[in-house]
Design a protein around this motif. Structure first.
Motif, short mmCIF file in Angstrom:
data_model
loop_
_atom_site.label_atom_id
_atom_site.label_comp_id
_atom_site.label_asym_id
_atom_site.label_seq_id
_atom_site.Cartn_x
_atom_site.Cartn_y
_atom_site.Cartn_z
N ASN A 1 0.81 -1.21 0.00
CA ASN A 1 0.00 0.00 0.00
C ASN A 1 0.85 1.27 0.00
OD1 ASN A 1 -3.06 -0.55 0.13
ND2 ASN A 1 -2.19 -2.05 1.55
N ILE A 2 1.87 1.28 -0.85
CA ILE A 2 2.65 2.49 -1.10
C ILE A 2 1.81 3.42 -1.97
CG2 ILE A 2 4.76 3.44 -2.08
CD1 ILE A 2 5.18 1.71 0.43
N LEU A 3 1.74 4.70 -1.62
CA LEU A 3 0.88 5.66 -2.30
C LEU A 3 1.71 6.80 -2.89
CD1 LEU A 3 -1.93 5.81 0.41
CD2 LEU A 3 -1.94 4.50 -1.74
N PRO A 4 1.14 7.58 -3.83
CA PRO A 4 1.91 8.67 -4.46
C PRO A 4 2.52 9.63 -3.45
CG PRO A 4 -0.10 8.27 -5.70
CD PRO A 4 -0.19 7.41 -4.47
N GLU A 5 1.84 9.87 -2.33
CA GLU A 5 2.38 10.84 -1.37
C GLU A 5 3.63 10.34 -0.65
OE1 GLU A 5 -1.52 9.19 0.59
OE2 GLU A 5 -0.78 9.67 -1.43
N HIS A 6 3.96 9.06 -0.79
CA HIS A 6 5.17 8.55 -0.16
C HIS A 6 6.42 8.85 -1.00
CE1 HIS A 6 2.27 5.50 1.76
NE2 HIS A 6 2.58 6.41 2.66
N TYR A 7 6.25 9.04 -2.31
CA TYR A 7 7.40 9.18 -3.20
C TYR A 7 8.26 10.41 -2.92
CZ TYR A 7 6.38 5.12 -6.06
OH TYR A 7 6.20 3.83 -6.49
N PRO A 8 7.69 11.58 -2.61
CA PRO A 8 8.55 12.73 -2.30
C PRO A 8 9.49 12.49 -1.12
CG PRO A 8 6.32 13.47 -2.76
CD PRO A 8 6.26 11.97 -2.68
N HIS A 9 9.03 11.72 -0.12
CA HIS A 9 9.91 11.41 1.02
C HIS A 9 11.14 10.63 0.54
CE1 HIS A 9 7.02 12.72 4.10
NE2 HIS A 9 6.08 12.19 3.31
N VAL A 10 10.89 9.65 -0.34
CA VAL A 10 11.99 8.83 -0.86
C VAL A 10 12.93 9.69 -1.70
CG1 VAL A 10 12.61 6.84 -2.28
CG2 VAL A 10 10.57 6.76 -0.82
N GLY A 11 12.36 10.54 -2.55
CA GLY A 11 13.18 11.40 -3.40
C GLY A 11 14.07 12.33 -2.59
N THR A 12 13.50 12.93 -1.56
CA THR A 12 14.29 13.83 -0.71
C THR A 12 15.44 13.08 -0.04
OG1 THR A 12 12.38 15.26 -0.30
CG2 THR A 12 14.19 15.36 1.29
N ALA A 13 15.14 11.88 0.46
CA ALA A 13 16.18 11.09 1.14
C ALA A 13 17.25 10.64 0.16
CB ALA A 13 15.55 9.88 1.82
N LEU A 14 16.86 10.23 -1.05
CA LEU A 14 17.83 9.76 -2.04
C LEU A 14 18.74 10.90 -2.49
CD1 LEU A 14 18.97 7.63 -3.96
CD2 LEU A 14 17.17 8.22 -5.59
N LEU A 15 18.17 12.03 -2.83
CA LEU A 15 18.98 13.16 -3.28
C LEU A 15 19.89 13.66 -2.16
CD1 LEU A 15 16.31 15.10 -5.37
CD2 LEU A 15 18.19 13.69 -6.23
N GLY A 16 19.38 13.68 -0.94
CA GLY A 16 20.22 14.08 0.18
C GLY A 16 21.37 13.13 0.39
N ALA A 17 21.11 11.83 0.19
CA ALA A 17 22.17 10.82 0.36
C ALA A 17 23.23 10.96 -0.73
CB ALA A 17 21.56 9.42 0.34
N ILE A 18 22.81 11.22 -1.96
CA ILE A 18 23.77 11.41 -3.05
C ILE A 18 24.68 12.60 -2.74
CG2 ILE A 18 24.01 12.08 -5.48
CD1 ILE A 18 21.44 10.49 -6.05
N ALA A 19 24.09 13.70 -2.32
CA ALA A 19 24.88 14.89 -2.01
C ALA A 19 25.83 14.63 -0.83
CB ALA A 19 23.95 16.06 -1.68
N HIS A 20 25.35 13.89 0.17
CA HIS A 20 26.16 13.61 1.35
C HIS A 20 27.36 12.73 1.00
CE1 HIS A 20 27.05 12.73 5.58
NE2 HIS A 20 27.15 11.46 5.21
N VAL A 21 27.12 11.65 0.25
CA VAL A 21 28.18 10.68 -0.05
C VAL A 21 29.16 11.22 -1.08
CG1 VAL A 21 28.67 8.40 -1.01
CG2 VAL A 21 26.78 8.69 0.60
N LEU A 22 28.67 11.88 -2.11
CA LEU A 22 29.55 12.35 -3.17
C LEU A 22 30.23 13.67 -2.83
CD1 LEU A 22 27.62 11.44 -6.44
CD2 LEU A 22 29.26 10.09 -5.12
N GLY A 23 29.71 14.40 -1.86
CA GLY A 23 30.35 15.64 -1.44
C GLY A 23 30.49 16.65 -2.57
N ASP A 24 31.70 17.15 -2.77
CA ASP A 24 31.94 18.19 -3.78
C ASP A 24 31.68 17.69 -5.20
OD1 ASP A 24 32.64 19.90 -1.76
OD2 ASP A 24 34.82 19.62 -2.02
N GLN A 25 31.70 16.37 -5.39
CA GLN A 25 31.43 15.83 -6.73
C GLN A 25 29.97 16.02 -7.12
OE1 GLN A 25 33.23 11.88 -7.63
NE2 GLN A 25 34.01 11.98 -5.52
N ALA A 26 29.10 16.19 -6.13
CA ALA A 26 27.67 16.34 -6.40
C ALA A 26 27.38 17.78 -6.80
CB ALA A 26 26.85 15.93 -5.18
N THR A 27 27.74 18.15 -8.02
CA THR A 27 27.55 19.51 -8.52
C THR A 27 26.06 19.79 -8.70
OG1 THR A 27 27.62 18.79 -10.82
CG2 THR A 27 29.74 19.33 -9.76
#
Length: 404
Positions: free
Chosen positions: A91-117
């Motif tokens: 029962n995953i719903l459309p309103e759950h997707y923004p939470h995942v997107g925010t967490a994924l993009l934040g994780a990319i920026a955190h792990v890649l650091g300065d490489q995440a232009t």
């Protein structure tokens, strides 16, 4: 699946492949750390898969596969379908997707650091948004199909346990009937049910269990093997009984037989992997005309073979033939009608001699077992179109992910 991502986005995503290969698991671990800090989102996940690390691995493989196929995501249609079916079950719903997107993009920026232009972050924002829309669209279709089906439903529906039967010393079947007394949606053989459980002292847990019975209008049967490290399987074995009410979502999953079976079938399973296979066999046994069905199953011993009595009953009626392998016995039971018994494990060399050139193979069992079987069949030149398999839990095995 339409291609609507810009050339710039696709070029940048592909350029990130080396970084994903090197840091993909770090990114998904960080993503889940962020995501699961929200209690409302945490309840959507199987926390056992977080403890083992399987869920971050599965997502890392999926993200890498998406990046590799960003020019033509239609190559991932089977993976997309499996994810969509799993999401609908939970029962995953459309309103759950923004939470995942925010967490994924934040994780990319955190792990890649300065490489995440900024350009890289904008490309991944677009890529995630595109994939999210594809999944949301497919999930919307599945939800509607469930709502339109006779006996179908969306969301969580209360079911009562009306029967319990010990199949082996560590495996138990449960009969489930809806509390409202109305019909249930007839599942496709091979599908699973998803459960939302509130366990005392533990909290909310969600799990999937294969339906082990043929389709019916009034009930489902699930069959659960006790896992000592499995919080929910232990609860079912130790506490679940007649009269207990469980929240259940409609049948989901794409490991299913076609509506019309036109080719011989070879059903390969090991251990509790026989549960969706049994649903298939019981269904095929009711059909007047059906191509030949051959079961190949591995267990530790005859007494540990789930559905042993039912297998012998169906084989005696000519519903299928079977080869049963026992890894921990030296003395075999006498041969019974339609069933051959073997000592030791099923091996690729034995399997090599059992393809008629037309059969479709349905495989379910532990990940290592499936990897061995699928590799053996692929080595024999059997096309992917003839191979079908179920993955219990997240797809954390890279070979199985790439084969799917």
């Amino acid at each position: 699946m339409p291609l609507s991502l810009s050339l710039q986005t696709r070029t940048i995503v592909k350029a990130c492949l080396p970084a994903l290969e090197a840091h993909g698991l770090d990114i998904t671990k960080e993503m889940y750390r962020r995501l699961l800090s929200d209690e409302n989102i945490r309840d959507l996940f199987n926390m056992s898969h977080q403890k083992t690390g399987d869920q971050p691995k599965a997502l890392a493989f999926a993200v890498l596969a998406y990046a590799r196929h960003i020019d033509d995501p239609s190559a991932l249609k089977d993976m997309i379908e499996r994810i969509a079916e799993k999401h609908v079950g939970l029962n995953i719903l459309p309103e759950h997707y923004p939470h995942v997107g925010t967490a994924l993009l934040g994780a990319i920026a955190h792990v890649l650091g300065d490489q995440a232009t900024p350009e890289i972050m904008e490309a991944w924002k677009d890529a995630y948004g595109f994939l999210a829309e594809v999944l949301i669209g497919r999930e919307r279709q599945i939800y509607q199909e469930h709502a339109d089906s006779r006996g179908g439903w969306t969301g969580w529906r209360p079911f009562r346990i009306t029967g319990r039967h010990e199949e082996t010393a560590d495996t138990t079947s449960f009969i489930l009937q809806p509390v409202d007394g109305q019909p249930v949606m007839r599942h496709q053989p091979g599908q699973y049910l998803s459960f939302r459980l509130n366990l005392p002292g533990i909290g909310t847990e969600r799990r999937n269990y294969s339906i082990s019975s043929a389709p019916a209008d009034d009930h489902y049967r699930i069959t659960i093997r006790r896992q000592e490290e499995g919080t929910v399987s232990r609860w079912f074995h130790d506490h679940a009984g007649k009269g207990d009410v469980l929240d259940v979502s409609a049948p989901s999953g794409d490991f299913t037989l076609p509506p019309q079976v036109k080719h011989p079938l070879v059903l390969i399973s090991a251990g509790s992997g026989i549960t969706p296979i049994m649903s298939m066999m019981e269904t095929l046994a009711t059909q007047d005309s059906c191509p030949s069905v051959h079961l190949i199953h591995g267990a530790t011993a005859p007494a540990e073979t789930i559905f042993s009595d039912r297998l012998h009953e169906l084989a005696a009626k000519g519903a299928f033939t079977a080869d049963l392998f026992y890894s921990q016995v030296s003395t075999l039971p006498p041969r019974s009608q339609g069933i051959n018994h073997h000592t030791g494990r099923l091996t690729p060399s034995w399997l090599k001699n059992h393809d008629d050139g037309q059969a479709h193979f349905y495989i379910c069992g532990p990940a290592g077992f499936m990897t061995t079987m699928i590799q053996a069949l692929r080595d024999q030149g059997i096309s992917r179109e003839r191979l079908h398999y179920e993955l219990f839990g997240p797809a954390a095995d890279p070979f199985l992910v790439t084969q799917a």
